[in-house]
Scaffold this motif. Structure first.
Motif, PDB file in Angstrom:
ATOM      1  N   MET A 265       0.828  -1.208   0.000  1.00  0.00           N
ATOM      2  CA  MET A 265       0.000   0.000   0.000  1.00  0.00           C
ATOM      3  C   MET A 265       0.856   1.249   0.000  1.00  0.00           C
ATOM      4  SD  MET A 265      -3.041  -0.962   2.702  1.00  0.00           S
ATOM      5  CE  MET A 265      -3.227   0.774   3.061  1.00  0.00           C
ATOM      6  N   PHE A 266       1.879   1.263   0.841  1.00  0.00           N
ATOM      7  CA  PHE A 266       2.719   2.455   0.949  1.00  0.00           C
ATOM      8  C   PHE A 266       3.541   2.682  -0.309  1.00  0.00           C
ATOM      9  CE2 PHE A 266       2.861   1.895   5.850  1.00  0.00           C
ATOM     10  CZ  PHE A 266       1.567   2.367   5.918  1.00  0.00           C
ATOM     11  N   MET A 267       3.836   1.618  -1.034  1.00  0.00           N
ATOM     12  CA  MET A 267       4.564   1.780  -2.288  1.00  0.00           C
ATOM     13  C   MET A 267       3.659   2.343  -3.387  1.00  0.00           C
ATOM     14  SD  MET A 267       7.642   0.837  -1.619  1.00  0.00           S
ATOM     15  CE  MET A 267       8.344   0.606  -3.244  1.00  0.00           C
ATOM     16  N   VAL A 268       2.358   2.021  -3.325  1.00  0.00           N
ATOM     17  CA  VAL A 268       1.428   2.423  -4.385  1.00  0.00           C
ATOM     18  C   VAL A 268       0.825   3.798  -4.123  1.00  0.00           C
ATOM     19  CG1 VAL A 268      -0.762   1.850  -5.501  1.00  0.00           C
ATOM     20  CG2 VAL A 268       0.889   0.037  -4.978  1.00  0.00           C
ATOM     21  N   LEU A 269       0.392   4.017  -2.876  1.00  0.00           N
ATOM     22  CA  LEU A 269      -0.365   5.227  -2.551  1.00  0.00           C
ATOM     23  C   LEU A 269       0.570   6.363  -2.158  1.00  0.00           C
ATOM     24  CD1 LEU A 269      -3.171   3.508  -0.451  1.00  0.00           C
ATOM     25  CD2 LEU A 269      -3.167   4.029  -2.887  1.00  0.00           C
ATOM     26  N   SER A 270       1.444   6.724  -3.053  1.00  0.00           N
ATOM     27  CA  SER A 270       2.481   7.707  -2.712  1.00  0.00           C
ATOM     28  C   SER A 270       1.957   9.133  -2.668  1.00  0.00           C
ATOM     29  CB  SER A 270       3.630   7.621  -3.731  1.00  0.00           C
ATOM     30  OG  SER A 270       3.126   7.823  -5.044  1.00  0.00           O
ATOM     31  N   GLY A 271       0.741   9.388  -3.200  1.00  0.00           N
ATOM     32  CA  GLY A 271       0.230  10.754  -3.209  1.00  0.00           C
ATOM     33  C   GLY A 271      -0.640  11.091  -2.011  1.00  0.00           C
ATOM     34  N   ILE A 272      -0.670  10.216  -1.026  1.00  0.00           N
ATOM     35  CA  ILE A 272      -1.585  10.375   0.102  1.00  0.00           C
ATOM     36  C   ILE A 272      -1.206  11.580   0.958  1.00  0.00           C
ATOM     37  CG2 ILE A 272      -0.440   9.020   1.906  1.00  0.00           C
ATOM     38  CD1 ILE A 272      -3.996   8.333   0.850  1.00  0.00           C
ATOM     39  N   ARG A 273      -2.215  12.345   1.392  1.00  0.00           N
ATOM     40  CA  ARG A 273      -2.018  13.489   2.306  1.00  0.00           C
ATOM     41  C   ARG A 273      -2.458  13.162   3.730  1.00  0.00           C
ATOM     42  NH1 ARG A 273      -0.686  15.051  -2.875  1.00  0.00           N
ATOM     43  NH2 ARG A 273      -0.233  17.289  -3.009  1.00  0.00           N
ATOM     44  N   VAL A 274      -3.557  12.414   3.853  1.00  0.00           N
ATOM     45  CA  VAL A 274      -4.105  12.061   5.160  1.00  0.00           C
ATOM     46  C   VAL A 274      -4.210  10.548   5.237  1.00  0.00           C
ATOM     47  CG1 VAL A 274      -6.085  12.214   6.705  1.00  0.00           C
ATOM     48  CG2 VAL A 274      -5.404  14.206   5.367  1.00  0.00           C
ATOM     49  N   LEU A 275      -3.589   9.944   6.228  1.00  0.00           N
ATOM     50  CA  LEU A 275      -3.625   8.503   6.430  1.00  0.00           C
ATOM     51  C   LEU A 275      -3.887   8.240   7.909  1.00  0.00           C
ATOM     52  CD1 LEU A 275      -3.182   5.633   5.309  1.00  0.00           C
ATOM     53  CD2 LEU A 275      -0.736   5.914   5.769  1.00  0.00           C
ATOM     54  N   ASP A 276      -5.010   7.585   8.185  1.00  0.00           N
ATOM     55  CA  ASP A 276      -5.420   7.412   9.579  1.00  0.00           C
ATOM     56  C   ASP A 276      -5.702   5.950   9.880  1.00  0.00           C
ATOM     57  OD1 ASP A 276      -6.276   7.688  12.148  1.00  0.00           O
ATOM     58  OD2 ASP A 276      -7.852   9.147  11.738  1.00  0.00           O
ATOM     59  N   PHE A 277      -4.872   5.366  10.755  1.00  0.00           N
ATOM     60  CA  PHE A 277      -5.055   3.986  11.217  1.00  0.00           C
ATOM     61  C   PHE A 277      -5.562   3.946  12.668  1.00  0.00           C
ATOM     62  CE2 PHE A 277      -1.687   3.416   7.974  1.00  0.00           C
ATOM     63  CZ  PHE A 277      -2.252   2.402   7.223  1.00  0.00           C
ATOM     64  N   SER A 278      -6.035   5.035  13.202  1.00  0.00           N
ATOM     65  CA  SER A 278      -6.407   5.077  14.621  1.00  0.00           C
ATOM     66  C   SER A 278      -7.383   3.958  14.972  1.00  0.00           C
ATOM     67  CB  SER A 278      -7.033   6.441  14.967  1.00  0.00           C
ATOM     68  OG  SER A 278      -6.088   7.469  14.799  1.00  0.00           O
ATOM     69  N   ASN A 279      -7.130   3.321  16.133  1.00  0.00           N
ATOM     70  CA  ASN A 279      -7.967   2.242  16.681  1.00  0.00           C
ATOM     71  C   ASN A 279      -7.880   0.950  15.879  1.00  0.00           C
ATOM     72  OD1 ASN A 279      -9.289   3.777  18.895  1.00  0.00           O
ATOM     73  ND2 ASN A 279     -10.112   4.962  17.180  1.00  0.00           N
ATOM     74  N   CYS A 280      -6.955   0.860  14.945  1.00  0.00           N
ATOM     75  CA  CYS A 280      -6.791  -0.375  14.182  1.00  0.00           C
ATOM     76  C   CYS A 280      -5.818  -1.313  14.890  1.00  0.00           C
ATOM     77  CB  CYS A 280      -6.287  -0.077  12.772  1.00  0.00           C
ATOM     78  SG  CYS A 280      -7.476   0.778  11.736  1.00  0.00           S
ATOM     79  N   ALA A 281      -5.982  -2.618  14.625  1.00  0.00           N
ATOM     80  CA  ALA A 281      -5.075  -3.612  15.191  1.00  0.00           C
ATOM     81  C   ALA A 281      -3.845  -3.693  14.288  1.00  0.00           C
ATOM     82  CB  ALA A 281      -5.775  -4.964  15.285  1.00  0.00           C
ATOM     83  N   ILE A 282      -2.896  -2.841  14.552  1.00  0.00           N
ATOM     84  CA  ILE A 282      -1.671  -2.778  13.760  1.00  0.00           C
ATOM     85  C   ILE A 282      -0.492  -2.654  14.721  1.00  0.00           C
ATOM     86  CG2 ILE A 282      -2.006  -0.287  13.475  1.00  0.00           C
ATOM     87  CD1 ILE A 282      -0.595  -0.471  10.815  1.00  0.00           C
ATOM     88  N   ARG A 283       0.514  -3.484  14.522  1.00  0.00           N
ATOM     89  CA  ARG A 283       1.622  -3.561  15.467  1.00  0.00           C
ATOM     90  C   ARG A 283       2.895  -2.888  14.962  1.00  0.00           C
ATOM     91  NH1 ARG A 283       0.577  -7.150  19.506  1.00  0.00           N
ATOM     92  NH2 ARG A 283      -1.237  -8.500  19.217  1.00  0.00           N
ATOM     93  N   LYS A 284       3.021  -2.764  13.656  1.00  0.00           N
ATOM     94  CA  LYS A 284       4.296  -2.276  13.128  1.00  0.00           C
ATOM     95  C   LYS A 284       4.068  -1.622  11.780  1.00  0.00           C
ATOM     96  CE  LYS A 284       8.993  -3.943  12.130  1.00  0.00           C
ATOM     97  NZ  LYS A 284       9.861  -5.159  12.034  1.00  0.00           N
ATOM     98  N   LEU A 285       4.777  -0.530  11.546  1.00  0.00           N
ATOM     99  CA  LEU A 285       4.753   0.125  10.238  1.00  0.00           C
ATOM    100  C   LEU A 285       5.977  -0.298   9.446  1.00  0.00           C
ATOM    101  CD1 LEU A 285       3.694   3.841  10.870  1.00  0.00           C
ATOM    102  CD2 LEU A 285       2.310   1.992   9.935  1.00  0.00           C
ATOM    103  N   PRO A 286       5.810  -0.641   8.176  1.00  0.00           N
ATOM    104  CA  PRO A 286       6.986  -0.960   7.346  1.00  0.00           C
ATOM    105  C   PRO A 286       7.771   0.308   7.043  1.00  0.00           C
ATOM    106  CG  PRO A 286       4.988  -0.991   6.025  1.00  0.00           C
ATOM    107  CD  PRO A 286       4.549  -0.813   7.439  1.00  0.00           C
ATOM    108  N   SER A 287       9.032   0.129   6.714  1.00  0.00           N
ATOM    109  CA  SER A 287       9.890   1.285   6.424  1.00  0.00           C
ATOM    110  C   SER A 287       9.452   2.001   5.158  1.00  0.00           C
ATOM    111  CB  SER A 287      11.346   0.842   6.295  1.00  0.00           C
ATOM    112  OG  SER A 287      11.476  -0.127   5.266  1.00  0.00           O
ATOM    113  N   SER A 288       8.631   1.339   4.336  1.00  0.00           N
ATOM    114  CA  SER A 288       8.157   1.977   3.098  1.00  0.00           C
ATOM    115  C   SER A 288       7.231   3.146   3.383  1.00  0.00           C
ATOM    116  CB  SER A 288       7.435   0.949   2.226  1.00  0.00           C
ATOM    117  OG  SER A 288       6.382   0.326   2.938  1.00  0.00           O
ATOM    118  N   VAL A 289       6.841   3.360   4.645  1.00  0.00           N
ATOM    119  CA  VAL A 289       6.032   4.528   4.968  1.00  0.00           C
ATOM    120  C   VAL A 289       6.768   5.807   4.588  1.00  0.00           C
ATOM    121  CG1 VAL A 289       6.889   4.780   7.333  1.00  0.00           C
ATOM    122  CG2 VAL A 289       4.580   5.554   6.777  1.00  0.00           C
TER     123      VAL A 289
END
Length: 1221
Positions: A556-580
């Motif tokens: 996702m982070f490799m494809v959605l490179s034009g993103i301005r607002v990204l919100d994962f609040s309250n999601c079950a996510i443990r780690k962000l990849p370095s591609s962020v």
């Protein structure tokens, strides 16, 4: 046409943002190559031509579809241009944070040259788009001017007689109108959401017979969008002259004529549908109306709270939505010719009620929907309507939203865009104000001005939407009405999409904003493959989605490179990849309440990031190079983690920093705060012992941080004297900005205060000061000169021996003119508090004084008559202070709360406060004042408002008098040690306590009976507790008719008095001492509680005889109870309503009641710590018993064991049995 209008407004905003950014980039110090700068200037010139075309398009209504296509093309161009300008800005930031000369050269050559070509290409595209529009100016010139959605002119005549759900509103408003008035003509605003029925309600009121009779003249004017004072005045005058108005065109002459016509006439004027927010115009309209007669009223209907605030002379009457039943009634009356669905398929009503729920309680929408459904016949047609979204319906059906559409049309352009963005939220979704504002800013929906930040502009938009009822406050968050949400769906552009659990993900056109409202991430791979989503600028996960696949996030982070607002609040996510780190356009990243423990270092490559939200991620560690995020404005994370960011001074746009830990390490010094002048709100600077001198502390430049409101300056605790020598010099250099409102200084080791703390010129806006553990200060600062100071907390000043006159201040301002709260704690050496001079006015507004842990303090100065609350604890006071002031010093009308505890030297209450008539005193408590010897002769009798009194471990005098207002009383013990005439003392005490509802008496060894005398009629007493009254023998319940709960502990001689058995209650049932309300413990209407240590069984026998309505009975801690007499056994049969029985801590009890089986309602039996009980009665227990617990009863445990216990057959039918040995 609404789509065209929205498109034009949106594209105008986008192009305007590109225009402004291009100018900013040109004038900024970006060190761009000459070619890049030239291309930007060329782009700016082309933008100016496009800008003028958009101004025309925004102001006109087009008849050809080419405009829509042109706007869509221009919108796509604006998005692409914005991306390129992002790249320029990112390049400039990388230059700024790169310290290597070689790397800076690389940025110049490799990055800026290609960017110049991109700008040239984007400019050529814009020239083509603009030229195309210029060639088609014929369509533009032939178009009509664009008007806001027009509403038909309303009149005072009712279009129907149906009144549904508004009868109560109508009556309230009519009562308000008919109240006698005088002075300024009152203006009553009726405010509510569009379509809430404000006009219809006003028509009903206008035509009510009572209103017609009361008002000599009634007038109705439909104001609508244009607030033309002359037109409105003319229409009012036409009413006043009964249509005989001469042809006057001058406003002044119109107003003079109107004034003369209505002079002395009681009138009602309804101004319907007002939008004007200009108070000057409103004042001009009202000018002639003050000539009206007494009782005249103006009604204003509006959709805006802001208009209501400007126009109204009283709080607006907010019209709430109808109930679902009322909405259905309206739909039903307009859907069927007979006005009812009776006689039709019953499923029609079921479907109709679902449709009514969609309307959301708006009468206009219900009426419009009913008219639409009138042409729909059959269940299938109605079901289609119930399953469709309102905003997707045909124009005739979507008329439901037309009233709200007018509110939208009256919004400013940027507010329209902000509102449309909210279509991403699902219905009923609660959102936070600050979070939504940051999203708007990240999408450039609002822009800053020279005088206002983008946050300020966004907050104005948000508040405007609240004022117009688009947003509603709900438990700390905000929510949209369902119909408002439908409107957002209608006006949002084609590039907004919301995906739910039941939404098919078929995307055939470019999408810019997407919200994922599902817990499942099964369909998320579509984001990887769908080219239409590569241009996403918003991606919100609002369904607490669970991300199990690390690869999915990485892709996702490799494809959605034009993103301005990204919100994962309250999601079950443990780690962000370095591609962020590839999300180079990202401005707002929401990770609050996720399971992330550490952010990857690549996050620091997000050089345009403005907002990072990590609330609820207390253990999340930040990257080492956080200081590279120089555009960061909001960092919501654990303050302890943020406080240790190295080189935080580079984040000069950061607006919130709760704490900063000063260290001697590089990048952690106090000088890091130097350029952070955007900080606002609260700031705590800690470990100031690491600052060496005044010169270093001045590097923080606190006096330039004008947005700070609260500042805490803290040194480490527990330092020796030799480690504090520089503190005074350091603090002198930390002078804050004059705008500061609250200052806290902790563990300061200096021996005197800085000059800036005591001078009003340096702290002119200071409202609160806290001085905590400043252990070396020998005298208090001269704070009385701070003319706005309202709260002063002094804690842990261990060296101060005297509060002298200097404390009150000198000069023009003295004596703490606005101080309301003074709290003094932990001053072990304080011995004297000086009384100010007689002509000195000090503490003129003090409301609350708290003094604690000052054991050497013998006296207090006289107190101001404004004091409302006084608390004194653990002091050496000998007497209480009195009051000072003018007027009748024998009466004090302010003191309402007095608490004195552990003042063991306090000798008497006959001096000081209780000399005064404390007519406002409501609560008083005296605890552990062992030496207290005397009270005023009349006790508290003169405190005529006293409701609660606690006297604990404070021996009472004889003849202690109390006021009849008393409701709660706690006494322990009840008399002086040498006084044995306790009956007389308490008899005088309880005389005339007709309001007493709660009484707690403890440690009264000589009390024989209660009430102590027959004359003590405690008729209101509901709760009685008698503890450790060793000689208490009887309770006269005939005087306790209202008793609900009774607690008796350690009263071994207590028996039942014969007289109480004969008492009849008001129902005449012969229930002794009003049992249905007696001893009630609020677990049910008739749940009662008994706690008694019994010696004479006649008391228990008397109770059992009269407790037929008892549901809960606890027999606890009764060591003298061994068996039940034959009389008592017979009385157990009376407990036919008993549901719960507890027998606990009766060590000598040998048997259970023989008639347990007759307790036909008993469902729970709890027996604990009764080792003497040998067995269950031979007849066992009743069939109603469902729960049995036997705990620490060894004999009973053995007999009831399911593995062969002798009593097991007697209890085997009980559904739940718990046995504990």
């Amino acid at each position: 046409m609404a789509v065209v209008t929205s498109q034009a407004a949106a594209v105008f905003s986008l192009v305007n943002e590109v225009f402004n950014r291009s100018i900013n980039l040109i004038v900024a110090e970006l060190r761009l190559q000459l070619n890049a700068r030239t291309q930007l200037k060329n782009l700016q010139r082309t933008l100016m031509r496009t800008h003028s075309l958009l101004e025309e398009a925004k102001a006109r209504r087009m008849n050809d579809k080419s405009l829509v296509l042109w706007l869509m093309e221009l919108k796509e161009w604006a998005y692409d241009a914005d991306d390129i300008l992002d790249e320029y800005e990112a390049a400039a930031i990388r230059l700024k944070v790169t310290h290597s000369t070689f790397k800076r050269l690389i940025v110049h050559v490799i990055i800026n040259a290609p960017l110049a070509h991109k700008v040239a290409d984007i400019r050529n595209r814009l020239k083509e788009i603009t030229l195309e529009r210029e060639l088609n100016l014929g369509a533009l010139e032939g178009s009509q001017p664009l008007d806001a959605t027009k509403r038909g002119v309303t009149t005072s005549l009712l279009t129907g007689s149906c009144l549904v759900g508004r009868a109560q509103d109508k009556e309230k408003l009519i009562r308000l109108l008919l109240e006698p008035g005088g002075g300024v003509v009152p203006v009553v605003p009726i405010v509510g959401l569009g379509g809430a029925g404000k006009t219809t309600l006003s028509q009903l009121i206008f035509n009510d017979e009572r209103v017609e009779e009361h008002f000599q003249l009634r007038m109705w004017v439909c104001v609508s969008d244009e607030f033309d004072v002359k037109r409105i005045t003319r229409e009012i005058t036409e009413y006043a002259t009964d249509g005989r108005l001469m042809d006057l065109t001058n406003l002044s002459m119109l107003q003079v004529r109107l004034r003369e016509e209505i002079r002395g006439t009681t009138f009602l004027l309804v101004l319907d549908d007002v939008w004007n927010e200009d108070p000057v115009k409103w004042g001009s309209l009202l000018a002639p109306l003050d000539a009206g007669g007494r009782g005249s009223v103006v009604i204003v209907t509006t959709q805006s709270k802001k208009v209501a605030d400007i126009t109204g002379t009283m709080d607006p009457y907010v019209l709430e939505e109808l109930t679902e039943d009322d909405s259905w009634s309206l739909i039903e009356s307009h859907s069927f010719r007979e006005g009812s669905c009776s006689g039709t398929d019953p499923r029609m009503e079921e479907i109709g009620r679902k449709i009514a729920k969609k309307i959301g309680g708006l009468p206009y929408g219900a009426t419009a929907m009913g008219r639409y459904l009138r042409s729909k016949h059959g269940e299938s047609s109605w079901r289609e309507v119930s399953e469709a979204e309102t905003w997707e319906m045909s124009p005739s059906a979507s008329d439901v939203l037309s009233a709200l559409q007018r509110s939208y049309d009256n919004l400013p352009p940027q507010t329209k865009l902000c509102f449309a963005y909210c279509a991403l939220f699902p219905k009923g979704n609660r959102f936070r104000k600050d979070t939504l504002i940051q999203m708007w800013i990240a999408q450039s929906l609002v822009q800053s001005t020279e005088s206002k930040r983008s946050e300020d502009m966004a907050e104005e938009c948000f508040d405007d939407l609240v004022c117009r009822f688009f947003f509603r406050y709900s438990w700390g968050d905000y929510v949209m009405h369902d119909s408002v949400h439908d409107l957002a769906q209608r006006v949002s552009l084609d590039d907004h999409l919301r995906v739910g659990d039941d939404s098919p993900l078929h995307i055939s056109k470019p999408i810019r904003h997407l919200s994922w409202c599902s817990e499942s991430t099964t369909n998320l791979p579509v984001l990887e493959d769908n080219n239409t989503l590569r241009s996403l600028r918003t991606l919100l996960f609002l369904g607490q989605s669970e991300f199990r696949s690390y690869r999915l996030l990485n892709t996702m982070f490799m494809v959605l490179s034009g993103i301005r607002v990204l919100d994962f609040s309250n999601c079950a996510i443990r780690k962000l990849p370095s591609s962020v780190g590839n999300l180079k356009h990202l401005r707002c990243l929401g990770l609050s309440h996720t399971r992330i423990q550490r952010l990857p270092e690549s996050v620091t490559r997000l050089c345009l990031l403005q907002t990072l939200q990590l609330e609820g991620c207390e253990q999340c560690r930040l990257p080492r190079s956080m200081s590279r995020l120089v555009k960061l404005r909001q960092l919501r994370a654990n303050p302890e983690v943020v406080a240790d960011i190295a080189n935080i001074g580079r984040l000069i746009e950061l607006q919130e920093l709760k704490a900063y830990n000063v260290d001697k390490k590089k990048g952690h010094g106090i000088a890091e705060l130097s350029a952070m002048n955007q900080l606002r709100g609260d700031l705590s600077i800690r470990n100031l012992q690491n600052v060496e001198n005044r010169r270093e502390s001045r590097k923080a430049r606190l006096d330039e941080k004008q947005k700070l409101e609260l500042l805490e300056l803290r040194w480490a605790d527990g330092r020796g004297d030799g480690e504090c020598d520089q503190d005074m010099e350091v603090l002198e250099g930390l002078r804050p900005h004059p705008n500061l409102r609250e200052l806290s200084i902790k563990c300061y080791g200096g021996t005197s205060s800085p000059r800036w703390m005591t001078e009003d010129q340096y702290l002119p806006n200071m409202e609160t000061i806290r001085l905590h553990s400043c252990a070396r200060l020998t005298e208090l600062p001269c704070l009385g000169r701070l003319h706005l100071l309202r709260c002063l907390h002094i804690d842990g000043m261990t060296q101060v021996r005297q509060i002298n006159l200097q404390f009150y201040g000198t000069g023009e301002v003295t004596g703490f003119p606005l101080l309301e709260l003074l709290n003094i704690r932990r001053m072990p050496r304080l011995e004297e508090w000086s009384e100010p001079r007689r002509n000195c006015c000090y503490f003129p507004r003090l409301r609350k004084l708290l003094i604690e842990d000052c054991p050497r303090l013998r006296s207090l100065p006289s107190l101001p008559p404004t004091l409302e609350e006084l608390g004194i604890s653990r002091t050496g006071l000998l007497d209480l202070p009195g009051f000072h002031g003018c007027g009748d010093v024998t009466t004090n009308a302010s003191l309402s709360s007095l608490h004195v505890s552990e003042c063991r030297r306090l000798r008497s209450l006959t001096e000081g406060l209780l000399q005064h008539r404390l007519i406002a005193l409501k609560t008083a408590a005296f605890t552990d004042c062992d030496s207290l010897g005397s009270l005023p002769e009349e006790g508290f009798r003169t405190a005529v408002s006293l409701e609660s009194l606690i006297m604990t471990n404070c021996p009472l005098p004889c003849g202690f008098l109390l006021p009849s207002s008393l409701k709660n009383l706690k006494l322990q013990p009840c008399l002086h040690r040498n006084n044995n005439n306790e009956e007389d003392s308490l008899s005088a005490c309880f005389r005339n306590l007709t309001s007493l509802s709660f009484l707690d008496i403890k440690d009264c060894p000589n009390l024989l009976s209660f009430p102590p005398r027959p004359l003590c009629q405690l008729s209101a007493l509901e709760h009685l507790s008698l503890v450790n009254c060793q000689r208490l023998q009887s309770i006269g319940f005939q005087a306790l008719a209202a008793l609900k709960s009774l607690t008796i502990e350690n009263c071994p001689l207590l028996t039942m008095s014969d007289s109480s058995v004969e008492v009849q209650n008001s129902s005449g049932r012969g229930l002794g001492f009003n049992i249905p309300r007696w001893m009630r413990r609020r677990t049910g209407d008739d749940d009662l509680m008994l706690r008694h240590r019994v010696q004479n069984d006649s008391f228990l026998e008397g109770l059992l005889q009269h407790l037929a309505f008892l549901r809960l009975l606890k027999i606890c801690q009764c060591p003298q109870l061994v068996t039940f007499t034959d009389e008592e056994e017979e009385k157990w049969r009376n407990l036919t309503s008993l549901q719960i029985l507890h027998i606990v801590d009766c060590p000598n009890l040998e048997v259970l009641p023989a008639n347990l089986q007759s307790l036909c309602s008993l469902s729970t039996l709890y027996i604990a710590r009764c080792p003497g009980i040998r067995a269950f009665p031979p007849r066992g227990v009743g069939m109603s018993l469902a729960h049995l617990v036997i705990h620490e009863c060894p004999r009973l445990y053995q007999r009831c064991h399911p593995g062969g216990g002798e009593d097991w057959p007697l209890i085997a039918n009980v559904r739940s049995i718990r046995l504990h040995p």
